[in-house]
Design a protein around this motif. Structure first.
Motif, PDB file in Angstrom:
ATOM      1  N   SER A   1       0.831  -1.214   0.000  1.00  0.00           N
ATOM      2  CA  SER A   1       0.000   0.000   0.000  1.00  0.00           C
ATOM      3  C   SER A   1       0.857   1.252   0.000  1.00  0.00           C
ATOM      4  N   ALA A   2       1.929   1.249   0.806  1.00  0.00           N
ATOM      5  CA  ALA A   2       2.809   2.418   0.850  1.00  0.00           C
ATOM      6  C   ALA A   2       3.536   2.604  -0.471  1.00  0.00           C
ATOM      7  N   ARG A   3       3.875   1.502  -1.138  1.00  0.00           N
ATOM      8  CA  ARG A   3       4.539   1.572  -2.453  1.00  0.00           C
ATOM      9  C   ARG A   3       3.621   2.232  -3.469  1.00  0.00           C
ATOM     10  N   ILE A   4       2.347   1.849  -3.470  1.00  0.00           N
ATOM     11  CA  ILE A   4       1.381   2.452  -4.394  1.00  0.00           C
ATOM     12  C   ILE A   4       1.231   3.943  -4.099  1.00  0.00           C
ATOM     13  N   ARG A   5       1.035   4.279  -2.825  1.00  0.00           N
ATOM     14  CA  ARG A   5       0.823   5.681  -2.439  1.00  0.00           C
ATOM     15  C   ARG A   5       2.031   6.539  -2.780  1.00  0.00           C
ATOM     16  N   GLN A   6       3.231   6.066  -2.495  1.00  0.00           N
ATOM     17  CA  GLN A   6       4.431   6.844  -2.778  1.00  0.00           C
ATOM     18  C   GLN A   6       4.584   7.107  -4.277  1.00  0.00           C
TER      19      GLN A   6
ATOM     20  N   ARG B   1       4.229  10.868  -8.947  1.00  0.00           N
ATOM     21  CA  ARG B   1       3.724  11.261 -10.272  1.00  0.00           C
ATOM     22  C   ARG B   1       2.933  12.570 -10.190  1.00  0.00           C
ATOM     23  N   ALA B   2       2.103  12.715  -9.171  1.00  0.00           N
ATOM     24  CA  ALA B   2       1.333  13.945  -9.011  1.00  0.00           C
ATOM     25  C   ALA B   2       2.253  15.112  -8.727  1.00  0.00           C
ATOM     26  N   HIS B   3       3.271  14.888  -7.912  1.00  0.00           N
ATOM     27  CA  HIS B   3       4.257  15.938  -7.587  1.00  0.00           C
ATOM     28  C   HIS B   3       4.925  16.455  -8.858  1.00  0.00           C
ATOM     29  N   ALA B   4       5.289  15.533  -9.757  1.00  0.00           N
ATOM     30  CA  ALA B   4       5.925  15.919 -11.014  1.00  0.00           C
ATOM     31  C   ALA B   4       4.956  16.665 -11.929  1.00  0.00           C
ATOM     32  N   ASP B   5       3.704  16.212 -11.991  1.00  0.00           N
ATOM     33  CA  ASP B   5       2.710  16.861 -12.846  1.00  0.00           C
ATOM     34  C   ASP B   5       2.405  18.285 -12.380  1.00  0.00           C
TER      35      ASP B   5
ATOM     36  N   GLY C   1      -3.045  23.553 -17.299  1.00  0.00           N
ATOM     37  CA  GLY C   1      -4.471  23.651 -17.562  1.00  0.00           C
ATOM     38  C   GLY C   1      -5.311  22.689 -16.748  1.00  0.00           C
ATOM     39  N   LEU C   2      -4.692  21.778 -16.043  1.00  0.00           N
ATOM     40  CA  LEU C   2      -5.421  20.811 -15.230  1.00  0.00           C
ATOM     41  C   LEU C   2      -5.504  21.301 -13.787  1.00  0.00           C
ATOM     42  N   SER C   3      -6.642  21.110 -13.181  1.00  0.00           N
ATOM     43  CA  SER C   3      -6.791  21.477 -11.775  1.00  0.00           C
ATOM     44  C   SER C   3      -6.036  20.490 -10.897  1.00  0.00           C
ATOM     45  N   VAL C   4      -5.809  20.893  -9.648  1.00  0.00           N
ATOM     46  CA  VAL C   4      -5.154  19.998  -8.702  1.00  0.00           C
ATOM     47  C   VAL C   4      -5.969  18.719  -8.538  1.00  0.00           C
ATOM     48  N   GLN C   5      -7.288  18.866  -8.484  1.00  0.00           N
ATOM     49  CA  GLN C   5      -8.149  17.703  -8.326  1.00  0.00           C
ATOM     50  C   GLN C   5      -8.050  16.767  -9.529  1.00  0.00           C
ATOM     51  N   ALA C   6      -7.943  17.341 -10.744  1.00  0.00           N
ATOM     52  CA  ALA C   6      -7.828  16.527 -11.953  1.00  0.00           C
ATOM     53  C   ALA C   6      -6.519  15.738 -11.954  1.00  0.00           C
ATOM     54  N   ILE C   7      -5.449  16.381 -11.523  1.00  0.00           N
ATOM     55  CA  ILE C   7      -4.158  15.691 -11.453  1.00  0.00           C
ATOM     56  C   ILE C   7      -4.208  14.582 -10.410  1.00  0.00           C
ATOM     57  N   ALA C   8      -4.873  14.853  -9.278  1.00  0.00           N
ATOM     58  CA  ALA C   8      -5.025  13.816  -8.256  1.00  0.00           C
ATOM     59  C   ALA C   8      -5.780  12.618  -8.821  1.00  0.00           C
TER      60      ALA C   8
ATOM     61  N   GLY D   1       5.536  18.223   2.922  1.00  0.00           N
ATOM     62  CA  GLY D   1       5.583  19.360   3.840  1.00  0.00           C
ATOM     63  C   GLY D   1       4.843  20.590   3.376  1.00  0.00           C
ATOM     64  N   ILE D   2       4.273  20.568   2.179  1.00  0.00           N
ATOM     65  CA  ILE D   2       3.472  21.681   1.666  1.00  0.00           C
ATOM     66  C   ILE D   2       2.254  21.121   0.963  1.00  0.00           C
ATOM     67  N   THR D   3       1.281  21.982   0.682  1.00  0.00           N
ATOM     68  CA  THR D   3       0.078  21.522  -0.003  1.00  0.00           C
ATOM     69  C   THR D   3       0.346  21.403  -1.500  1.00  0.00           C
ATOM     70  N   PRO D   4      -0.479  20.682  -2.226  1.00  0.00           N
ATOM     71  CA  PRO D   4      -0.306  20.588  -3.671  1.00  0.00           C
ATOM     72  C   PRO D   4      -0.336  21.958  -4.349  1.00  0.00           C
ATOM     73  N   THR D   5      -1.240  22.839  -3.910  1.00  0.00           N
ATOM     74  CA  THR D   5      -1.329  24.178  -4.507  1.00  0.00           C
ATOM     75  C   THR D   5      -0.059  24.968  -4.249  1.00  0.00           C
ATOM     76  N   GLU D   6       0.444  24.899  -3.026  1.00  0.00           N
ATOM     77  CA  GLU D   6       1.686  25.621  -2.712  1.00  0.00           C
ATOM     78  C   GLU D   6       2.848  25.103  -3.558  1.00  0.00           C
ATOM     79  N   HIS D   7       2.891  23.811  -3.754  1.00  0.00           N
ATOM     80  CA  HIS D   7       3.960  23.228  -4.585  1.00  0.00           C
ATOM     81  C   HIS D   7       3.843  23.701  -6.030  1.00  0.00           C
ATOM     82  N   ARG D   8       2.615  23.754  -6.542  1.00  0.00           N
ATOM     83  CA  ARG D   8       2.413  24.202  -7.927  1.00  0.00           C
ATOM     84  C   ARG D   8       2.843  25.652  -8.077  1.00  0.00           C
ATOM     85  N   VAL D   9       2.454  26.509  -7.150  1.00  0.00           N
ATOM     86  CA  VAL D   9       2.807  27.932  -7.228  1.00  0.00           C
ATOM     87  C   VAL D   9       4.314  28.117  -7.144  1.00  0.00           C
ATOM     88  N   SER D  10       4.952  27.467  -6.194  1.00  0.00           N
ATOM     89  CA  SER D  10       6.392  27.629  -6.023  1.00  0.00           C
ATOM     90  C   SER D  10       7.173  27.084  -7.213  1.00  0.00           C
ATOM     91  N   SER D  11       6.638  26.060  -7.866  1.00  0.00           N
ATOM     92  CA  SER D  11       7.333  25.477  -9.021  1.00  0.00           C
ATOM     93  C   SER D  11       7.237  26.349 -10.253  1.00  0.00           C
TER      94      SER D  11
END
Length: 324
Positions: free
Chosen positions: A258-263, A268-272, A280-287, A307-317
């Motif tokens: 289970s941890a292998r799947i989640r990681q 993949r979501a972190h990279a996207d 053009g994709l929302s955070v929810q769509a990427i999830a 350590g940060i939210t998906p939105t914060e990661h997207r903005v900082s990237s």
């Protein structure tokens, strides 16, 4: 699933042998072929992708093959080819061994030079192509079996041969998932058969076979991360094992199943989220793209991992550094 190519579909008769040479050299491995029957050459090739292994059925007019060190350097799939000769006979020479096989099995290595000749008016064979690293047997021991006539009329040889015949005949009607499952079975039967030929069933140590099973499961996980139904239960079912067996396989791994799947999904979501092509994709769509059915669950798991939210990661990237 499967593909069937027949030389009769090629236009002029004189083109059929050229087609056959090109098909073998590009789809299997580089090799030099010759024949005395170019004017009326006939051949057919059926191919099944079984995931861990590949199965092909070959029927052709008599040919002579030669694979030199130059051919090996030009292209080597690094496969062991375990062939069942179902019609006619084949002469094979490799690693100092020379045998004529009619109705039996023969093992060859694509990483070594070899010579072969089809004997008879028409030769038919079924070939299981096994990646070398997938075979849980010692390479130096397996090399002893190359180009030897291996009996297919009794014991594990007969079971293996019957399975190959049935699979090549009915496999094209099966789903990709079914074929992958049967590919795992074909690999296991090949290991049992070859170990028996070596005179010691212990030549297929449980540890080595377990490692290969874990590698197959890892590949399966990576290929199905976007499926919300990807769970340990689904993985166990697809690999024809119990949940307990699956969990035992991962006992000495860094992560549980289970941890292998989640990681992997989070990675993949972190990279996207950091990729400009997915802005053009929302955070929810990427999830959802990576198998997360709950937006809140995804956000919580992402924050725990990075350590940060998906939105914060997207903005900082997407912040472009300014240069003086």
């Amino acid at each position: 699933m499967g593909s069937l190519v027949v030389s009769e579909a090629v236009g002029a008769r004189e083109d059929r042998f050229a087609w056959f040479c090109q098909t073998v050299s590009t789809e299997v491995m580089p090799v030099m072929l010759s024949t005395r029957h170019a004017a009326d050459f006939r051949a057919s090739v059926t191919d099944l992708d079984l995931g861990a292994v590949r199965l092909s059925a070959l029927a052709c007019s008599p040919v002579v093959s030669r694979r030199t060190p130059v051919h090996v350097r030009r292209g080597d799939p690094e496969h062991l080819q375990l062939a069942l000769v179902t019609r006619g006979a084949v002469r094979i020479s490799q690693r100092g061994n020379d045998s004529v096989i009619a109705g039996g099995l023969v093992l060859t290595d694509t990483s070594r030079p070899s010579e072969g000749a089809c004997l008879g008016e028409q030769v038919e064979s079924v070939v299981l192509q096994i990646p070398r690293q997938a075979l849980a047997l010692r390479a130096d021991r397996v090399d002893r079996l190359l180009a030897r006539d291996l009996a297919a009329d009794a014991g594990s040889g007969a079971v293996f041969a019957d399975f190959l015949r049935t699979l090549i005949g009915r496999g094209p009607l099966c789903s990709p998932e079914e074929l992958r499952g049967m590919g795992a079975v074909a690999l296991d039967l090949a290991v049992v058969f070859l170990a028996r030929q070596l005179g010691d069933a212990r030549e297929a140590p449980a540890e080595a076979r377990a490692r290969e099973t874990v590698r197959r499961i890892d590949r399966f996980i990576e290929n199905n991360l976007g499926d919300p139904g990807l769970t340990p239960r689904m993985i166990a079912d697809r690999h024809n094992m119990s949940l307990r067996r699956l969990y035992t396989l991962f006992d000495d791994q860094p992560l549980t199943v289970s941890a292998r799947i989640r990681q992997s999904r989070l990675a993949r979501a972190h990279a996207d989220l950091a990729c400009g092509a997915t802005r053009g994709l929302s955070v929810q769509a990427i999830a959802g793209r990576w198998g997360f059915s709950s937006a809140s669950g995804f956000s919580r798991a992402f924050r725990e991992a990075y350590g940060i939210t998906p939105t914060e990661h997207r903005v900082s990237s997407q912040v472009t550094p300014r240069h003086g």
